[in-house]
Design a protein around this motif. Sequence first.
Motif, PDB file in Angstrom:
ATOM      1  N   VAL A  27      45.297  45.843  38.181  1.00 22.36           N
ATOM      2  CA  VAL A  27      44.091  45.558  37.387  1.00 22.36           C
ATOM      3  C   VAL A  27      43.224  44.525  38.097  1.00 22.36           C
ATOM      4  CG1 VAL A  27      43.247  44.591  35.210  1.00 22.36           C
ATOM      5  CG2 VAL A  27      45.133  46.231  35.187  1.00 22.36           C
ATOM      6  N   TYR A  28      43.858  43.507  38.677  1.00 20.53           N
ATOM      7  CA  TYR A  28      43.089  42.491  39.408  1.00 20.53           C
ATOM      8  C   TYR A  28      42.297  43.122  40.553  1.00 20.53           C
ATOM      9  CZ  TYR A  28      41.956  38.926  42.793  1.00 20.53           C
ATOM     10  OH  TYR A  28      41.276  38.144  43.700  1.00 20.53           O
ATOM     11  N   ARG A  29      42.934  43.980  41.325  1.00 17.92           N
ATOM     12  CA  ARG A  29      42.242  44.613  42.454  1.00 17.92           C
ATOM     13  C   ARG A  29      41.034  45.422  41.979  1.00 17.92           C
ATOM     14  NH1 ARG A  29      43.947  44.874  47.450  1.00 17.92           N
ATOM     15  NH2 ARG A  29      43.341  47.044  47.721  1.00 17.92           N
ATOM     16  N   LEU A  30      41.208  46.132  40.872  1.00 16.80           N
ATOM     17  CA  LEU A  30      40.111  46.928  40.322  1.00 16.80           C
ATOM     18  C   LEU A  30      38.951  46.028  39.876  1.00 16.80           C
ATOM     19  CD1 LEU A  30      39.197  49.802  39.260  1.00 16.80           C
ATOM     20  CD2 LEU A  30      40.093  49.020  37.069  1.00 16.80           C
ATOM     21  N   LEU A  31      39.275  44.982  39.121  1.00 14.96           N
ATOM     22  CA  LEU A  31      38.221  44.080  38.628  1.00 14.96           C
ATOM     23  C   LEU A  31      37.610  43.255  39.759  1.00 14.96           C
ATOM     24  CD1 LEU A  31      39.889  42.874  35.307  1.00 14.96           C
ATOM     25  CD2 LEU A  31      37.971  44.463  35.561  1.00 14.96           C
ATOM     26  N   ALA A  32      38.434  42.856  40.718  1.00 18.32           N
ATOM     27  CA  ALA A  32      37.922  42.086  41.850  1.00 18.32           C
ATOM     28  C   ALA A  32      36.905  42.897  42.642  1.00 18.32           C
ATOM     29  CB  ALA A  32      39.073  41.630  42.746  1.00 18.32           C
ATOM     30  N   GLN A  33      37.172  44.190  42.823  1.00 20.72           N
ATOM     31  CA  GLN A  33      36.202  45.052  43.512  1.00 20.72           C
ATOM     32  C   GLN A  33      34.891  45.111  42.733  1.00 20.72           C
ATOM     33  OE1 GLN A  33      38.237  48.839  43.922  1.00 20.72           O
ATOM     34  NE2 GLN A  33      37.893  48.752  46.133  1.00 20.72           N
ATOM     35  N   ARG A  34      35.013  45.246  41.430  1.00 30.95           N
ATOM     36  CA  ARG A  34      33.823  45.377  40.586  1.00 30.95           C
ATOM     37  C   ARG A  34      32.971  44.109  40.620  1.00 30.95           C
ATOM     38  NH1 ARG A  34      35.162  46.739  34.702  1.00 30.95           N
ATOM     39  NH2 ARG A  34      35.796  48.662  35.723  1.00 30.95           N
ATOM     40  N   TYR A  35      33.613  42.935  40.556  1.00 32.92           N
ATOM     41  CA  TYR A  35      32.857  41.688  40.419  1.00 32.92           C
ATOM     42  C   TYR A  35      32.714  40.892  41.718  1.00 32.92           C
ATOM     43  CZ  TYR A  35      33.122  42.644  35.480  1.00 32.92           C
ATOM     44  OH  TYR A  35      32.990  43.222  34.251  1.00 32.92           O
ATOM     45  N   HIS A  36      33.207  41.422  42.817  1.00 34.60           N
ATOM     46  CA  HIS A  36      33.081  40.702  44.090  1.00 34.60           C
ATOM     47  C   HIS A  36      31.600  40.463  44.389  1.00 34.60           C
ATOM     48  CE1 HIS A  36      33.338  39.671  48.304  1.00 34.60           C
ATOM     49  NE2 HIS A  36      34.626  39.405  48.077  1.00 34.60           N
ATOM     50  N   PRO A  37      31.258  39.267  44.843  1.00 34.61           N
ATOM     51  CA  PRO A  37      29.840  38.950  45.108  1.00 34.61           C
ATOM     52  C   PRO A  37      29.161  39.890  46.102  1.00 34.61           C
ATOM     53  CG  PRO A  37      31.162  36.953  45.153  1.00 34.61           C
ATOM     54  CD  PRO A  37      32.122  38.101  45.031  1.00 34.61           C
ATOM     55  N   ASP A  38      29.932  40.552  46.958  1.00 34.65           N
ATOM     56  CA  ASP A  38      29.340  41.489  47.917  1.00 34.65           C
ATOM     57  C   ASP A  38      28.958  42.824  47.280  1.00 34.65           C
ATOM     58  OD1 ASP A  38      29.651  39.614  49.889  1.00 34.65           O
ATOM     59  OD2 ASP A  38      31.485  40.500  50.727  1.00 34.65           O
ATOM     60  N   ASN A  44      29.446  39.546  40.563  1.00 31.09           N
ATOM     61  CA  ASN A  44      29.232  38.362  39.731  1.00 31.09           C
ATOM     62  C   ASN A  44      30.184  37.293  40.246  1.00 31.09           C
ATOM     63  OD1 ASN A  44      29.578  36.394  37.666  1.00 31.09           O
ATOM     64  ND2 ASN A  44      28.798  37.850  36.160  1.00 31.09           N
ATOM     65  N   GLU A  45      29.634  36.315  40.965  1.00 31.36           N
ATOM     66  CA  GLU A  45      30.462  35.307  41.621  1.00 31.36           C
ATOM     67  C   GLU A  45      31.295  34.501  40.630  1.00 31.36           C
ATOM     68  OE1 GLU A  45      30.043  31.537  44.685  1.00 31.36           O
ATOM     69  OE2 GLU A  45      28.337  32.879  44.397  1.00 31.36           O
ATOM     70  N   GLY A  46      30.704  34.099  39.517  1.00 34.42           N
ATOM     71  CA  GLY A  46      31.430  33.315  38.520  1.00 34.42           C
ATOM     72  C   GLY A  46      32.593  34.089  37.926  1.00 34.42           C
ATOM     73  N   ARG A  47      32.339  35.333  37.579  1.00 34.98           N
ATOM     74  CA  ARG A  47      33.394  36.181  37.003  1.00 34.98           C
ATOM     75  C   ARG A  47      34.478  36.443  38.041  1.00 34.98           C
ATOM     76  NH1 ARG A  47      33.638  39.900  32.413  1.00 34.98           N
ATOM     77  NH2 ARG A  47      35.831  40.460  32.459  1.00 34.98           N
ATOM     78  N   PHE A  48      34.085  36.656  39.294  1.00 33.28           N
ATOM     79  CA  PHE A  48      35.051  36.887  40.360  1.00 33.28           C
ATOM     80  C   PHE A  48      35.970  35.678  40.542  1.00 33.28           C
ATOM     81  CE2 PHE A  48      36.322  36.638  44.829  1.00 33.28           C
ATOM     82  CZ  PHE A  48      37.015  37.827  44.961  1.00 33.28           C
ATOM     83  N   ARG A  49      35.395  34.480  40.538  1.00 32.02           N
ATOM     84  CA  ARG A  49      36.212  33.263  40.681  1.00 32.02           C
ATOM     85  C   ARG A  49      37.188  33.120  39.519  1.00 32.02           C
ATOM     86  NH1 ARG A  49      31.710  28.961  42.536  1.00 32.02           N
ATOM     87  NH2 ARG A  49      31.493  29.708  44.657  1.00 32.02           N
ATOM     88  N   ALA A  50      36.711  33.374  38.312  1.00 35.94           N
ATOM     89  CA  ALA A  50      37.578  33.281  37.131  1.00 35.94           C
ATOM     90  C   ALA A  50      38.724  34.293  37.230  1.00 35.94           C
ATOM     91  CB  ALA A  50      36.768  33.500  35.851  1.00 35.94           C
ATOM     92  N   LEU A  51      38.412  35.517  37.666  1.00 37.73           N
ATOM     93  CA  LEU A  51      39.450  36.535  37.850  1.00 37.73           C
ATOM     94  C   LEU A  51      40.466  36.098  38.893  1.00 37.73           C
ATOM     95  CD1 LEU A  51      37.249  39.749  37.830  1.00 37.73           C
ATOM     96  CD2 LEU A  51      39.004  39.168  36.149  1.00 37.73           C
TER      97      LEU A  51
END
Length: 187
Positions: A27-38, A44-51
């Motif tokens: 799940v982390y990998r999926l969400l990290a891809q979605r919210y990665h700043p690139d 979404n940088e803030g959401r990515f950091r929180a994740l």
Amino acid sequence: MADDKPIDYYDLLQVSSTAEPETIHRVYRLLAQRYHPDNQETGNEGRFRALHDAYTVLSDPEKRARYDISYERARQERWRLVETGAKAENDFEAEQLVRLTVLEVLYTRRRVDPADPGTYTTDLESMTGRPREHLEFTLWYLLQRKLVLRDDSSRFVITADGADYLEQNYRASLLRPRLPAAREETT
């Protein structure tokens, strides 16, 4: 989100507190891809950091065990009844007050911003002073009676029937004590 309110890492990663490490990783990998700043579309940088913070804690067995202790304590605290405000004769009367308060919040939201009338559960939590677990029955009831509905973003929106119900029952509710957080939010 208030600074004194702990972050629910399980909710942030959208997994159960009993999730296996493999599930958390997937799940982390999926969400990290979605919210990665690139990511140009959904980054979404803030959401990515929180994740990332959530994953760092939940993927380490020792950190997760320490987190689970505070998580369970916070969950138990949320289940305590909110008694300092409304003094209702019984649970039925208290529930009616909560329903009217939720409808009042949604009614006001629709009047103030008719183009974007939806409200998330977390906002209802803070405006009513009641934890999500206590609002679940209230929201279920309001949805079943079609006094509210969920929009495409899973936000709650009052319906015309809900507005009518609130207006018909509002006078009677003024005579009863209100919920503490609702009173504070309107002042």
